[in-house]
Design a protein around this motif. Structure first.
Motif, PDB file in Angstrom:
ATOM      1  N   ARG A   1      -4.323   6.461   3.279  1.00  0.00           N
ATOM      2  CA  ARG A   1      -5.189   6.179   4.438  1.00  0.00           C
ATOM      3  C   ARG A   1      -5.169   4.679   4.772  1.00  0.00           C
ATOM      4  O   ARG A   1      -5.063   4.296   5.937  1.00  0.00           O
ATOM      5  CB  ARG A   1      -6.615   6.629   4.119  1.00  0.00           C
ATOM      6  CG  ARG A   1      -7.641   6.269   5.179  1.00  0.00           C
ATOM      7  CD  ARG A   1      -7.443   7.078   6.448  1.00  0.00           C
ATOM      8  NE  ARG A   1      -8.441   6.773   7.445  1.00  0.00           N
ATOM      9  CZ  ARG A   1      -8.413   5.733   8.269  1.00  0.00           C
ATOM     10  NH1 ARG A   1      -7.388   4.888   8.205  1.00  0.00           N
ATOM     11  NH2 ARG A   1      -9.355   5.548   9.166  1.00  0.00           N
ATOM     12  N   CYS A   2      -5.267   3.835   3.766  1.00  0.00           N
ATOM     13  CA  CYS A   2      -5.250   2.392   4.001  1.00  0.00           C
ATOM     14  C   CYS A   2      -3.897   1.921   4.559  1.00  0.00           C
ATOM     15  O   CYS A   2      -3.842   1.060   5.442  1.00  0.00           O
ATOM     16  CB  CYS A   2      -5.571   1.644   2.708  1.00  0.00           C
ATOM     17  SG  CYS A   2      -7.269   1.861   2.148  1.00  0.00           S
TER      18      CYS A   2
ATOM     19  N   VAL B   1      -6.625   7.739  -0.685  1.00  0.00           N
ATOM     20  CA  VAL B   1      -7.206   6.475  -0.232  1.00  0.00           C
ATOM     21  C   VAL B   1      -6.105   5.464   0.115  1.00  0.00           C
ATOM     22  O   VAL B   1      -6.148   4.804   1.165  1.00  0.00           O
ATOM     23  CB  VAL B   1      -8.150   5.901  -1.300  1.00  0.00           C
ATOM     24  CG1 VAL B   1      -8.598   4.484  -0.919  1.00  0.00           C
ATOM     25  CG2 VAL B   1      -9.349   6.809  -1.476  1.00  0.00           C
ATOM     26  N   LEU B   2      -5.104   5.339  -0.773  1.00  0.00           N
ATOM     27  CA  LEU B   2      -4.029   4.388  -0.530  1.00  0.00           C
ATOM     28  C   LEU B   2      -3.223   4.751   0.717  1.00  0.00           C
ATOM     29  O   LEU B   2      -2.846   3.877   1.515  1.00  0.00           O
ATOM     30  CB  LEU B   2      -3.112   4.319  -1.748  1.00  0.00           C
ATOM     31  CG  LEU B   2      -3.698   3.622  -2.986  1.00  0.00           C
ATOM     32  CD1 LEU B   2      -2.812   3.859  -4.201  1.00  0.00           C
ATOM     33  CD2 LEU B   2      -3.850   2.127  -2.724  1.00  0.00           C
TER      34      LEU B   2
ATOM     35  N   TYR C   1      -3.712   2.921   8.168  1.00  0.00           N
ATOM     36  CA  TYR C   1      -4.582   2.064   8.973  1.00  0.00           C
ATOM     37  C   TYR C   1      -3.898   0.718   9.250  1.00  0.00           C
ATOM     38  O   TYR C   1      -3.900   0.223  10.377  1.00  0.00           O
ATOM     39  CB  TYR C   1      -5.904   1.849   8.236  1.00  0.00           C
ATOM     40  CG  TYR C   1      -6.838   0.877   8.928  1.00  0.00           C
ATOM     41  CD1 TYR C   1      -7.550   1.258  10.062  1.00  0.00           C
ATOM     42  CD2 TYR C   1      -6.996  -0.415   8.455  1.00  0.00           C
ATOM     43  CE1 TYR C   1      -8.400   0.372  10.699  1.00  0.00           C
ATOM     44  CE2 TYR C   1      -7.842  -1.319   9.086  1.00  0.00           C
ATOM     45  CZ  TYR C   1      -8.543  -0.913  10.206  1.00  0.00           C
ATOM     46  OH  TYR C   1      -9.367  -1.807  10.837  1.00  0.00           O
ATOM     47  N   ALA C   2      -3.306   0.157   8.198  1.00  0.00           N
ATOM     48  CA  ALA C   2      -2.644  -1.138   8.368  1.00  0.00           C
ATOM     49  C   ALA C   2      -1.459  -1.041   9.319  1.00  0.00           C
ATOM     50  O   ALA C   2      -1.259  -1.904  10.190  1.00  0.00           O
ATOM     51  CB  ALA C   2      -2.187  -1.665   7.001  1.00  0.00           C
TER      52      ALA C   2
ATOM     53  N   LEU D   1       0.825  -1.211   0.000  1.00  0.00           N
ATOM     54  CA  LEU D   1       0.000   0.000   0.000  1.00  0.00           C
ATOM     55  C   LEU D   1       0.858   1.260   0.000  1.00  0.00           C
ATOM     56  O   LEU D   1       0.544   2.239  -0.685  1.00  0.00           O
ATOM     57  CB  LEU D   1      -0.928  -0.007   1.220  1.00  0.00           C
ATOM     58  CG  LEU D   1      -2.062  -1.034   1.193  1.00  0.00           C
ATOM     59  CD1 LEU D   1      -2.741  -1.114   2.550  1.00  0.00           C
ATOM     60  CD2 LEU D   1      -3.079  -0.671   0.115  1.00  0.00           C
TER      61      LEU D   1
END
Length: 566
Positions: free
Chosen positions: A58-59, A55-56, A62-63, A7
């Motif tokens: 943010r992901c 979006v990427l 999060y991970a 990501l």
């Protein structure tokens, strides 16, 4: 971690598209080939890449936050486990303040790094690598401009890293000293007041705070050099690219779109490098804090895995099981300070079910001997065995030897959890029976019964109640051997006599070793062991030792005011 890497790389790649698209728009407009539809399409594509990057990113964050929280949870558990595995004398020597600072301040610093600094630094490194590659693809000249600040950046990083670790370790230790000074003063407030030590304690606290202040000034001085120099190194490439890029454009070496895209890439490069600068100081703090947390595992005096396995496991790795409840001390020597033994070659055997009293003058080594018998401490030389297995190397759930002292802790939990902590899931009737056995009648009158919260934030228990709770906790645990070291000293005489009579019925058939500071306990024992100056000088039944008119007889006469009472 694989998801984080993928990501993050995708987010960094997508982030390269907008500057390139802006450069294309500039070139199209400059060439006169631009139409509204062409510009609109390129602008929509640019917007799409920006949304994809958002979006990427943010992901990816999060991970990595999930990874960080799980790693932090494991780190906390390992720290607590490491502290509990330390020899008690080592933990006591470290001090409450130091352990509290490590488990709160240091763990908090590492937690912030795992949650925030680590993902930011990782993403910044990937972005910087991709941006440098993109600038070189635009034109080697522009790529060379981007590297202008690199030598200065490398120098200041090396200068800072060479000095920061030691400085932040010193700061962490100084903070621990401040906490230790504050806590010891608060815990001993009555003693401070009684002996008029207020000025002494204030002076000691001031000295600790002064040391902490000097360590913080040192780390501030490092940052005062690192941040200004790194800021200059960060801005310099943008200025050089604008000057040389503009000249190259006028000479027809590069296109205007390439110069604009290169400038945007440089601008894009400043953000991840600035994050690296911002978090480098946090990473240094975290490195020092991580060393202080994990350092618990390498404290001298803690049995290592090989020593544990060789001492409590067979050659094939199978854990040894004590053959019986027989306790043996063979040539036991122990020292709190190297070169100064407090126990000198103790040999003693305690048979299952025996009642043994250990007596002797103050400072003779009785309490130390009790700690060795319970496996709290490990002898410097010799062996302490239960059923042929070293007692200190048995896991707590299989040791079945409990040391009960006058110091007890009431945990912030329900009365049920406090009493049943050694045997989770035990039924309430057994808990109530244990409390009744030690005359803890106050437990019956609690408003919420066994669900009553006690300890900090709950119902405060006085010293006698805390001791009764501890004795009930032992009864529920049901060990085969009890070592009592002033276990009822804080109870009033009437309650102490009741507790001792109740315990006598419960202890029937068990091995009981009493560190006897009051000789009536020795009178009722099967055998009496006399310890003087760290040596076992007499061993036998009470009547035999009194008749022998040795050290024990002298202690007995002294206890009874010089009157001989067999």
């Amino acid at each position: 971690m694989a998801a984080v890497v993928v990501l993050t790389c995708l987010a960094a790649l997508v982030a390269l598209a907008p500057p390139w698209i802006v450069g294309e728009i500039v070139d199209v407009v400059e060439a006169g080939d631009a139409t509204m539809s062409t510009v609109n399409v390129l602008a929509l594509v640019l917007l799409g890449f920006a949304v994809a990057q958002l979006v990427l990113t943010r992901c990816a964050r999060y991970a990595v936050h999930r990874f960080g929280e799980r790693a932090l949870a494991r780190l906390r558990e390992e720290f607590v486990g490491g502290v509990l595995a330390l020899p008690t004398r080592v933990a006591e020597r470290a001090g409450t303040g130091d352990l509290v600072t490590r488990s709160t301040g240091d763990v908090g610093v590492v937690g912030l790094t795992l949650r925030n600094a680590a993902p930011d630094v990782f993403l910044a490194c990937v972005q910087a690598a991709f941006v440098f590659g993109a600038i070189f693809l635009l034109h080697p000249l522009l790529g060379a401009c981007a590297l202008v600040g690199l030598p200065l950046m490398v120098w200041v990083f090396r200068w800072y890293l060479k000095r920061a670790r030691e400085a932040y370790l010193a700061e962490g230790q100084a903070n621990s000293d401040v906490t230790e000074s504050m806590m010891s003063t608060a815990e001993g407030a009555r003693t401070v007041e009684a002996f008029g030590l207020r000025d002494v304690r204030v002076a000691e606290a001031d000295a600790a705070i002064g040391r902490a202040y000097r360590t913080r000034v040192r780390t501030l001085a490092l940052r005062s050099v690192f941040f200004p120099v790194s800021d200059v190194a960060n801005v310099l490439p943008a200025a050089v690219l604008l000057v040389l890029g503009g000249f190259a454009y006028t000479e027809g070496i590069v296109s205007l779109g390439a110069v604009v895209a290169g400038s945007l890439y440089i601008w894009q490069l400043t953000e991840p490098i600035a994050r690296l600068h911002l978090w480098l100081e946090q990473l240094q703090r975290s490195g020092a804090s991580f060393a202080r947390i994990k350092g618990i595992e390498h404290v001298a005096g803690r049995p290592g895995p090989v020593e544990l396995r060789s001492a409590s496991a067979d050659a094939d790795g199978t854990a040894q099981v004590p053959a019986d409840d027989r306790i043996e001390l063979i040539g036991v020597r122990f020292a709190y300070v190297d070169g100064h033994d407090v126990l000198h070659g103790i040999d003693l055997t305690v048979e299952p079910g025996e009642k043994l009293a250990i007596v002797g003058p103050s400072g003779a080594g009785k309490t130390t001997l009790g700690r060795l018998l319970a496996g709290v401490d490990v002898p410097r030389a010799g062996r302490v065995l239960v059923g042929g297995v070293p007692v200190a190397h048995l896991p707590p759930d299989r040791r079945e030897i409990v040391l009960v002292t006058q110091e007890h802790h009431v945990f912030m939990a329900s009365l049920r959890d406090n009493v049943a902590m050694a045997v989770p899931g035990v039924d309430d009737d057994r808990l109530r029976a244990a409390l009744d056995t030690v005359d803890a009648t106050w437990a019956r009158s609690l408003p919420d019964g066994l669900d009553t919260m006690v300890g900090a934030g709950g119902l405060p228990l006085d010293a006698a109640q805390a001791q009764q709770l501890a004795l009930a906790r032992v009864l529920v645990h049901d060990p085969h051997t009890l070592i009592l070291d002033e276990a009822t000293s804080l109870l009033d005489p009437t309650t102490a006599r009741h507790a001792e009579r109740s315990l006598a019925a419960v202890l029937e058939g068990r091995t009981v070793i009493t560190i006897a500071h009051r000789l009536h306990s020795a009178h009722d024992a099967d055998r009496v062991a006399v310890v003087e100056d760290g040596r076992l000088t007499e061993l036998g039944a009470h009547d035999d030792l009194v008749t022998a008119d040795g050290s024990y007889a002298a202690l007995w006469r002294s206890w009874h005011g010089g009157v001989f009472r067999p």
